[in-house]
Motif scaffolding. Structure first.
Motif, PDB file in Angstrom:
ATOM      1  N   UNK A 102      -0.368   2.837  -5.256  1.00  0.00           N
ATOM      2  CA  UNK A 102      -1.528   1.959  -5.439  1.00  0.00           C
ATOM      3  C   UNK A 102      -1.103   0.494  -5.488  1.00  0.00           C
ATOM      4  N   UNK A 103      -0.024   0.221  -6.258  1.00  0.00           N
ATOM      5  CA  UNK A 103       0.462  -1.172  -6.320  1.00  0.00           C
ATOM      6  C   UNK A 103       0.936  -1.635  -4.951  1.00  0.00           C
ATOM      7  N   UNK A 104       1.543  -0.728  -4.197  1.00  0.00           N
ATOM      8  CA  UNK A 104       1.997  -1.066  -2.843  1.00  0.00           C
ATOM      9  C   UNK A 104       0.818  -1.435  -1.950  1.00  0.00           C
ATOM     10  N   UNK A 105      -0.307  -0.711  -2.113  1.00  0.00           N
ATOM     11  CA  UNK A 105      -1.493  -1.028  -1.313  1.00  0.00           C
ATOM     12  C   UNK A 105      -1.989  -2.446  -1.618  1.00  0.00           C
ATOM     13  N   UNK A 106      -1.954  -2.836  -2.887  1.00  0.00           N
ATOM     14  CA  UNK A 106      -2.400  -4.201  -3.211  1.00  0.00           C
ATOM     15  C   UNK A 106      -1.497  -5.247  -2.573  1.00  0.00           C
ATOM     16  N   UNK A 107      -0.200  -4.951  -2.495  1.00  0.00           N
ATOM     17  CA  UNK A 107       0.711  -5.887  -1.838  1.00  0.00           C
ATOM     18  C   UNK A 107       0.456  -5.937  -0.334  1.00  0.00           C
ATOM     19  N   UNK A 108       0.095  -4.794   0.268  1.00  0.00           N
ATOM     20  CA  UNK A 108      -0.254  -4.788   1.694  1.00  0.00           C
ATOM     21  C   UNK A 108      -1.467  -5.676   1.937  1.00  0.00           C
TER      22      UNK A 108
END
Length: 1840
Positions: free
Chosen positions: A1424-1430
């Motif tokens: 989920x945190x990775x998606x926000x960075x994307x």
């Protein structure tokens, strides 16, 4: 005293170097002197020195019969001790301060981490605990560094330093090596590079690294100011100039010479490089830390002071320690020595002992006899005296003839005063050589031997080199480590490195000598007592010079001054042929050194000099303390340098440049001896002939000659000798000329540069002596003449008495000089006065030597007072005259006395003696002689009377004859006293005798008669009444005794004797004596009956009757006590027997058999017959029968316990025998309890019964497999039993094996696991026990098999690659290991890895859980945190793309089923649901998103607030990087680590994008900020979307947003509809400066210009407003016009200027409060002069209000008057203090006019003030309107 039992080296631990063997070390020589050789210690040592000194040590065995008595009292001797940690003498970590190491290591990581390297220190874990990197680094340094440790495979030794006492596996060694390679290897190389700072290439490389990393270079200057470390702080660089003046050296307390001052990189304290110990030659590169910061107080090592012990208590401790280590048997030196070095090298464990060392014998006493000490009674006096003065007595050794120390006055403990040592096993004295390189002598009084090791002094440098290479970390922490006496090193290590070592075993009664500079150490082999002292024969002198240089090199205070000792010995000592060569050589060396340094000082401009203050006791060393050099701490005996700027600070000649920064002409050389004196002293050691002395003198002159010494001067150079010759010529001229003080003073000051030199300056010193004497002589002549002239001028005045007269002796001494020293003109005049005084002295002496008249003496005295020179003979004359006058006054008072005995005879004799001594002719002398004759006659008569018997009558007649004599004769006075005493006694006797019979209290009568009798005996005159007193006294005594006998009971013998005495004195018939006779008649029959019943046993009633009969007899009966005692004993026995006379007892514990036996025994001694005796005897017989039966049962139990068969071989009836014996014992216990006695065998029977029950239960375990709880219960049940036996031993061993077996079977599930080796040992021990547990044995074998199978699975798991090791697999192994595995390294490895990963995951969830809520899976949360960075990266890179794709900014979804709303500013799309709006808001036409609102906000920036207010929680990037770094150490693969790695990479990409935008915004200074605003909006949105942030970047973005907002607000402020105020402009300027906005920024420049323009105008306006009309109205109107055109709001200042333009009075001038008055009615102002009013007028009404008023000047007159002037400027209205009332007309109008704004009123105002004056009442409104805005006033005038 060791801590716990000694233990051997654990298996698997790499041991240290093998311990030393005594046979491998060569022995030092031993000497056996004869009686003749033993007479002189120094002579004997001088003979053996050539042979013994190469060994550094030797042993001396005294001749047979030489055995001094031990002088201390062993019973009362107490002493303090010190605790020695023997295991730390060598194998100890350096006392490094971990905080300093952490600071330096962190700086290294920061500066040398590289681009992708470490930026901060990480937590390092070793075996589950934090690893102390400081200890690890020092441990590796101890063994030579990383490369040598790897090559030598010494990681086991390193691990022991890091974790003392723990076992070290091969795996742990490998892990420790890897950790060091990863974390500390680079740091080690860096430190080596810094230590090679002298190499230019090393310095260059360091500087290039610094420059490439941080753009900072290290230099000598920056080293002083905190920028000396690589990448130093910028803040500290800003303080360079301030520190140069404020930093103080901690050693010399000086802030000067800042260019060579080092600042510690931790504590900021400073040291000059030359003040360090040892000093540095140059400033070192890299970081530098002081020794206080390098060394840790908590880890510092030393011998800790312990308790005080008596010798007996210390002996018990020492013997207990010896038994603990070696048992009771004999032990060899080899065994003790081997064990000692094992302890020192750390392979045995922690061992601490106590040592009573360095005991001052002046405090605690010496073991040798001393003359001043009290001799014990057990020692012969002659023996004590012989050994007290023996030269081998260590108290005498330092001061023997030939010793250099005999000149030392003060008692230096350990050097001049011996030290006592009370040692025990292993107590040690560490490697060292003696203070000041002295010899030392040690004597072992008694006890166990001492083991010594020695390195000869010639190998001292090699020894120190090996010590430093073997213990580098200790020497780095303490460079002066060898001064501390706390470090040992195995002699075998020294031998391996080529250093010769020798050994000696000192036995009791032996001496050990150590030679100068020889390092020695050792230890004690047991309890002993030794004594040691230093000494210094002549051959010590060169070694002493080395010791003094060593102290100077290390800046240590010396024991004593080496130079002082040599000079004192040379001057005052008894120097023989042995001493003189050494002394001469050393004195010449010191003289040459002084010569070179003094010459250097002279060449550098130090020409002032003076001698040091002379010693009060120059024959002894140490009587006065010399000043010490503030740099090297050495005593300054010979010379010093001082400056007036620091008068209390001194330096030696070598450090003169470091004293201060003053010019050299201000410095002064202080010296004690000139060079000539020093060289004379050195050459005086030669005992030579006169011819040799001539040659010696020439050599001495040549040695000390400095004449050729050259110094540069202006225009060339000059030699030392030329300057001295020039001075001599000038001085000779001065002596020939008339005396001038200034000339002499200048010449003597110039001579200071020559007097310290050698013999070539003897002529200068002679001339200085002449100048000094001449100056003193001439000043004395002048002073005398000045005083004479002053005395003559005040001769007849009272001031003359106050003047200090000139002494004749002083003047006479001045006039004796022949020839006179110099030319002084007053010499002849003073000589005339002196001759006159000399003649008068002769006359006075003649008058005093003969008997003269009073008038003649007074005449001579008046002549003496008339001379200006004081003569001591005049004082004698004055005393004789005053004494004679005083005598006359006293005598005349005596003659006038008329009272009897008023004059003392002795006083008259004294007067006669005084007048005889005075030798003055007086007429009163004859009168005194007649009075003395009468006194002698009276004394003779009285003396005759006193020597013969006296009676009252003859004495009375004599006293009557001399009743009125005025002289007090002693004999007459005494006779009067005797007579008075006799008369008083007779009167007192008659009074007492008259009432002696009448007194009722005979006690008082006795006292009075006794007093009278004693006084009568003491009379000197006989009286006839004395015999009568004696008879009455005896009768009174007898009556007194009778009264006492009737008042208190007396013995029968006393009463009988008293009646006999009364019969003798014929007073028996008196009443009291009759009563005593009746008492005696009753008492005698009672006494006979009492003796009868005591001799035959009677009943209790008979005894009670006798006691009742005695109560009526008033006398002391002898047998009464015996009767009472017999009755009391019988009653006590009955009470004691009562519990035993009944069948049962309430408390059986009170009934004991022993007490019963005692009662039966006591009954036989009673004197009264009783029936209870036989009853007790019967009870005692029953108790004896039970005790016999109990003993029989205990014997049966004991025989059963002693069965020696194995349990499975014992007959089958063993269990039945046990049960039968239990039954019998229980029956006996019940029987014993029923008897009611406290039998001791009951407890034994109960213990045997309990043990039998335990045996029964233990035997039952052979038939089944018991639980662990049952076994533990049985095992613990017998722990307190005192019963023993073979059977019990078999059962106990069996139960113990069963306990171990059941623990091994059941413990794998428990926290306390057993080791596999322990379980296998239990299985092996099954064969040794004599019991059978088949089922338990089978279970044990099965458990071992399961463990081995699990171990194989673990090995297979770790045999896979890290990528193949799955998390699930290791969890399965952990679960299975928890069930079946024993304690092993594999289980620890599995548990630690699982715990490490789980802790890591928990830390991840702790950090991420608050960001991604409701997510239990770490992997999903990371995704989920990775998606926000994307999404954040997508915003940065494709912001236009998402707008074109109609994506919602919040959710990035283009769902058409939801309503959108577009931001009117940035055109981004938002779902209504995402921004919390409803469908009603869908038609909003001017919607602004939150980001545009924030960016265009009107809110103002403040330091307390923040522009970034994110609505969701986020995680910091550094936390993720740290988590990722920690995951790199995992030995298995987990998916979360890969996701975390991707997450960090994307976060770094976002960070880069954000940094690019922020840098662009920071660089922008143009007017157009639209592009920057758009990019900042993008960055703000991207930062909002991402769940990862960087704190530093956030702050940068916030600052960029604040700056952008500030520019927007400034633009609005300057371009708004309303003009800005100056306050608003300055507020924005202040904010801009706070945000560090560039001065070149467009908005900053514009705002600054507007501010400056407004401030200039406002300042001008304020000055004009208060200038009282100095500026004309035209100029004021121009200023007003400029103010209206300003882009700044200045309404307040404009209003002030308009008020300034108002005019008053008929003259139209500005307001003047001192010359104006207001109209009482209209409130208008007028001048007193214009209206012709007096200044005292209080009420005034103007002509406009009162037209009838006369005296008003007409308008024509005013206008045509030549005095009329155009008014310059108006003034504001003021309130006149003369006015009574005030009206508020103006206030009302002003308030009404505030709503108007007029822009064109200047022309009307100017016209209105220039038109002709027309005064009328109706125009008051017009005048009033001047205070309103101009345009409004103009309209009013037009309307009028």
């Amino acid at each position: 005293m060791g801590k716990g039992k000694p233990r051997s080296v654990e298996k698997g631990v790499v041991g240290p170097t093998p311990s030393v063997a005594s046979s491998a070390i060569p022995a030092a020589p031993v000497y056996y002197p004869t009686h003749d050789e033993f007479k002189d210690p120094l002579d004997f040592i001088y003979k053996i020195r050539p042979e013994a000194e190469p060994y550094g040590i030797c042993r001396i065995v005294p001749p047979k019969g030489w055995k001094p008595p031990f002088a201390l009292d062993l019973d009362s001797f107490t002493f303090p001790t010190k605790t020695q940690a023997i295991h730390k003498l060598q194998s100890r970590p350096a006392a490094s301060d971990s905080k300093t190491f952490d600071l330096d290591y962190s700086r290294f990581l920061k500066d040398h981490g590289g681009g992708g390297g470490r930026k901060s220190r990480k937590r390092v874990v070793f075996e589950g605990e934090d690893l102390d990197l400081c200890k690890l680094f020092n441990a590796v340094k101890r063994f030579g560094g990383y490369d040598k440790v790897v090559d030598g495979k010494k990681w086991g030794d390193v691990a022991r330093f890091v974790r003392s006492g723990a076992k070290v596996s091969d795996c742990a060694k490998h892990v420790l090596c890897q950790l060091y390679r990863e974390h500390l290897y680079d740091y080690e190389n860096f430190c080596k590079l810094m230590n090679r700072g002298t190499a230019r290439s090393g310095k260059k490389e360091v500087k290039e690294d610094c420059k490439s990393d941080h753009g900072v270079q290290t230099s000598a200057l920056s080293k002083r100011h905190h920028h000396k470390s690589i990448g130093g702080s910028e803040v500290k660089n800003c303080k360079v100039k301030e520190e140069e003046h404020d930093q103080i050296c901690e050693q010399c307390k000086s802030g000067l010479h800042g260019e060579v001052m080092l600042l510690c990189d931790r504590c900021d304290k400073g040291w000059h490089i030359y003040c360090l110990s040892p000093p540095l030659k140059q400033i070192p590169p890299g970081n530098w830390y002081c020794f206080n910061c390098l060394n840790s107080d908590s880890d510092s090592f030393g011998f800790v002071p312990g308790k005080h012990y008596s010798l007996e208590a210390f002996r018990r401790i020492a013997e207990r320690s010896t038994r603990r280590w070696f048992g009771q048997g004999p032990v060899s030196r080899v065994q003790i020595e081997k064990k000692f070095w094992e302890i020192v090298e750390g392979s045995v464990g922690e061992v601490e002992v106590m040592y009573g060392n360095d005991l001052d014998t002046s405090v605690y006493g010496s073991g040798f006899p001393r003359v001043a000490d009290q001799k014990p009674q057990s020692i012969d006096e002659k023996l004590w005296l012989d050994y007290s003065t023996n030269p081998w007595n260590l108290n005498n050794l330092p001061k023997l003839k030939g010793s250099m120390l005999q000149a030392v006055h003060h008692n230096i403990t350990g050097v001049m005063v011996p030290w006592l040592y009370i040692g025990m096993l292993f107590s040690s004295f560490c490697w060292h050589f003696e203070d000041h390189c002295f010899y030392s002598m040690n004597y072992l009084h008694w006890g166990e031997p001492k083991c010594w090791y020695s390195v000869p002094g010639s190998q001292a440098s090699a020894f120190e080199k090996v010590m430093r290479s073997s213990l580098p970390d200790l020497f780095d922490a303490q460079p002066d480590l060898l001064f501390q006496l706390v470090t040992m090193l195995n002699p075998s290590v020294l031998q391996e490195n080529g250093v010769p070592v020798y050994s000696i075993l000192q036995e009791p009664g032996n001496f050990v000598i150590t030679f100068p500079r020889s390092y020695h150490g050792g230890f004690n082999l047991g309890l002993n007592c030794a004594e040691a002292v230093n000494f210094a024969p002549a051959d010590w002198i060169p070694h002493g010079a080395f010791g003094a240089d060593l102290y100077q090199r290390y800046h240590k205070t010396a024991v004593l001054s080496h130079e002082e000792l040599l000079c004192v010995v040379a001057q005052y000592g008894d120097v023989d042929s042995k001493v003189s060569p050494y002394l001469k050589k050393e004195l010449l060396r010191i003289s040459d050194k002084e010569k070179s340094w003094r010459a250097k000082l002279w060449k550098n401009g130090i020409i002032k000099s003076s001698r040091l203050a002379p010693r009060k006791c120059p024959k002894y060393v140490g009587t006065e303390e010399d000043p010490a050099c503030i740099i090297c701490q050495q005593y300054l005996y010979l010379s010093a340098v001082v400056c007036s700027c620091r008068p209390s600070s001194f330096v030696c000649l070598e450090h003169w440049e470091h004293l201060c920064e003053c010019k050299t002409v201000k410095l002064r050389l202080l010296y004690r001896h000139s060079l000539a004196e020093l060289y004379d002293l050195a050459f005086s050691m030669d005992k030579s002939t006169s011819e040799d002395k001539v040659e010696c003198t020439s050599v001495r002159r040549q040695s000390s000659c400095l004449s050729a010494l050259t110094k540069k001067v202006k225009g060339g150079s000059i030699t030392y000798g030329q300057r001295a010759t020039k001075w001599l010529q000038q001085s000779s001229t001065i002596l020939q000329n008339v005396f001038l003080t200034d000339a002499f003073v200048i010449a003597l000051k110039k001579a200071e540069q020559f007097v310290w030199a050698g013999s070539e300056m003897d002529s200068v010193r002679d001339m200085v002596k002449k100048l000094t004497e001449a100056k003193k002589w001439a000043e004395g002549i002048r002073d005398c003449m000045t005083k004479i002239e002053l005395w003559l001028s005040y001769q007849n005045s009272s001031l003359n008495q106050i003047q200090n007269p000139i002494q004749f002796e002083f003047v006479d001494e001045l006039l004796r000089f022949n020839p006179v020293p110099c030319n002084e003109p007053h010499y002849h005049k003073l000589k005339e006065y002196t001759e006159e005084a000399r003649l008068l002295i002769q006359e006075i002496d003649t008058a005093l030597s003969m008997c003269s008249k009073m008038s003649e003496l007074e005449l001579l005295y008046s002549r003496a007072c008339g001379l200006p020179i004081y003569m001591k003979e005049s004082k004698k004359l004055e005393e004789k005259i005053s004494s004679t006058k005083a005598w006359l006054d006293i005598f005349r008072k005596c003659i006038s006395a008329k009272d009897p005995a008023a004059l003392e005879v002795d006083f008259l004799y004294k007067l006669k003696s005084e007048i005889t001594d005075l030798q003055v002719l007086l007429p009163e002398t004859d009168e005194l002689q007649n009075l003395l004759c009468q006194a002698e006659s009276c004394s003779a008569q009285c003396r005759d009377m006193l020597e013969s018997p006296m009676n009252l009558k003859s004495v009375g007649l004599l006293l009557k004859d001399w009743d009125n004599f005025t002289v007090d004769v002693p004999e007459l006075k005494l006779l009067r006293h005797y007579y008075s005493d006799a008369i008083s006694w007779v009167s007192c006797f008659n009074d007492v005798l008259g009432r002696a019979h009448e007194q009722e209290d005979q006690c008082n009568a006795v006292d009075e008669l006794k007093r009278i009798f004693d006084e009568g005996l003491s009379l000197k005159i006989q009286v006839d009444e004395l015999p009568l007193v004696e008879i009455e006294l005896k009768k009174a005594y007898c009556r007194e005794k009778a009264f006492k006998a009737l008042d208190s009971k007396m013995s029968l013998e006393f009463i009988q004797e008293l009646l006999d005495e009364a019969t003798m004195l014929e007073i028996k018939g008196e009443k009291e004596f009759v009563n005593l006779s009746s008492v005696l008649g009753v008492a005698l029959p009672w006494e006979e009956r009492a003796r009868e019943i005591l001799s035959h046993e009677a009943s209790i009633s008979d005894f009670e009757d006798m006691i009742r009969a005695s109560e009526n007899i008033f006398a002391m009966l002898p047998s009464l006590n015996y009767v009472k005692e017999a009755l009391s004993e019988a009653n006590i026995w009955l009470r004691s027997s009562k519990p035993y006379l009944v069948s049962t007892c309430a408390s059986s514990s009170l009934r004991t058999v022993e007490e019963l036996k005692m009662l039966v025994s006591q009954s036989k001694r009673l004197k009264i017959s009783m029936e209870e005796r036989r009853t007790l005897e019967l009870v005692l017989n029953n108790c004896k029968i039970w005790e016999y039966e109990a003993c029989s049962l205990l014997d049966d139990a004991r025989h059963l316990f002693e069965l020696d068969n194995t349990v499975h071989e014992i007959s089958s009836d063993l269990m039945s025998r046990v049960e039968d014996l239990i039954t019998r014992i229980q029956s006996a216990i019940a029987s014993g309890v029923s008897l009611g006695f406290d039998f001791s065998d009951i407890s034994k029977l109960e213990a045997s019964c309990s043990t039998l029950r335990w045996c029964k239960r233990a035997l039952s375990f052979c038939n089944y497999s018991p639980s662990l709880e049952d076994v533990l219960e049985v095992a613990e049940a017998l722990s307190d039993s005192s019963v023993s036996g073979a059977l019990l031993k078999v059962l106990v061993n069996g139960v113990e094996w069963l306990r171990r077996a059941t623990e091994g079977i059941s413990r794998p599930r428990n926290s306390r696991r057993c080791k596999l080796t322990d379980v296998q040992a239990v299985l092996t021990d099954y064969q040794t026990i004599k019991m059978t547990f088949a089922e338990v044995n089978y279970q044990l074998e099965e458990a071992i098999g399961k463990h081995k199978l699990w171990q194989e699975q673990v090995h297979n798991f770790f045999g896979l690659s890290s990528r193949e090791r799955a998390w699930s697999s290791i969890l399965q192994l952990k679960e299975l290991g928890d069930t079946v595995a024993f304690s092993c390294s594999e289980l620890d490895l599995i548990l630690s890895e699982v715990e490490m990963v789980e802790n890591w995951k928990k830390r991840c969830m702790d950090n991420i859980g608050s960001v991604v809520q409701n997510e239990k899976s770490l992997l999903h949360a990371l995704e989920k945190i990775k998606q926000t960075l994307d999404r954040s990266l997508f915003i940065y890179d494709n912001s236009q793309d998402w707008k074109e794709r109609n994506l919602c900014f919040y959710c990035f979804n283009d769902s058409e089923d939801q309503d959108f709303l577009n931001c009117s500013t940035c055109m981004d799309r938002y779902h209504l649901r995402c921004i919390e709006l409803t469908a009603k808001d869908a038609g909003l036409g001017n919607f602004k998103c939150p980001y545009c609102k924030k960016l265009k906000s009107e809110s103002q920036f403040s330091n307390e607030g923040s522009l970034l207010r994110f609505g969701k929680k986020r995680i910091e990037l550094n936390a993720l990087v740290e988590l990722l770094s920690d995951a790199e150490h995992f030995c298995l693969w987990i998916g979360e680590r890969d996701v975390l790695n991707q997450l960090v990479e994307k976060a770094l990409a976002c960070k880069s994008c954000l940094r690019e935008i922020v840098n662009l915004a920071s660089a922008n200074v143009d007017e157009d900020i639209s592009v920057i605003s758009e990019k900042l909006t993008t960055a703000l949105k991207a930062s909002e979307v991402a769940c990862v942030y960087d704190q530093h970047d956030n702050c940068a973005l916030e600052l960029a947003l604040a700056k952008n907002l500030w520019k927007i607000q400034v633009n609005r402020l300057l371009n708004g509809v309303q003009k800005p105020t100056l306050q608003g402009i300055q507020k924005h300027l202040k904010k801009g400066l706070a945000m560090k906005i560039s001065p070149e920024d467009y908005y900053m420049l514009k705002l600054t210009n507007v501010n400056c323009l407004g401030l200039q105008w406002v300042e001008l306006a304020k000055k004009v407003a208060v200038d009282c009309g100095a500026l004309s109205l035209d100029k004021v109107f121009e200023i007003v016009g400029e103010g209206e055109k300003l882009p700044v709001d200045v309404n307040e200042e404009l209003k002030m200027l308009r008020v300034r333009c108002m005019l008053y009075c008929i003259c139209r001038k500005p307001f003047d409060p001192g010359r104006m008055i207001a109209c009482y009615q209209c409130n208008e102002w007028y001048h007193f002069d214009c209206m012709k009013l007096p200044c005292t007028s209080e009420v005034y009404i103007c002509p406009a209000c009162n037209p009838s008023c006369t005296g008003l000047p007409t308008n024509h007159d005013r206008l045509t008057s030549g005095k009329f002037e155009e008014p310059k400027t108006p003034s504001p209205r003021h309130t006149n203090p003369r006015k009574k009332q005030k009206r508020d007309v103006h206030a009302t109008r002003n308030e009404d006019s505030r709503s108007f704004r007029y822009t064109s009123g200047l022309e009307c105002l100017r016209w209105h003030n220039r038109k002709p004056f027309r005064r009328a009442v109706r125009k008051r409104v017009e005048l009033q309107s001047l205070s309103l805005p101009p345009f409004y006033a103009h309209n009013n005038n037009c309307a009028q």
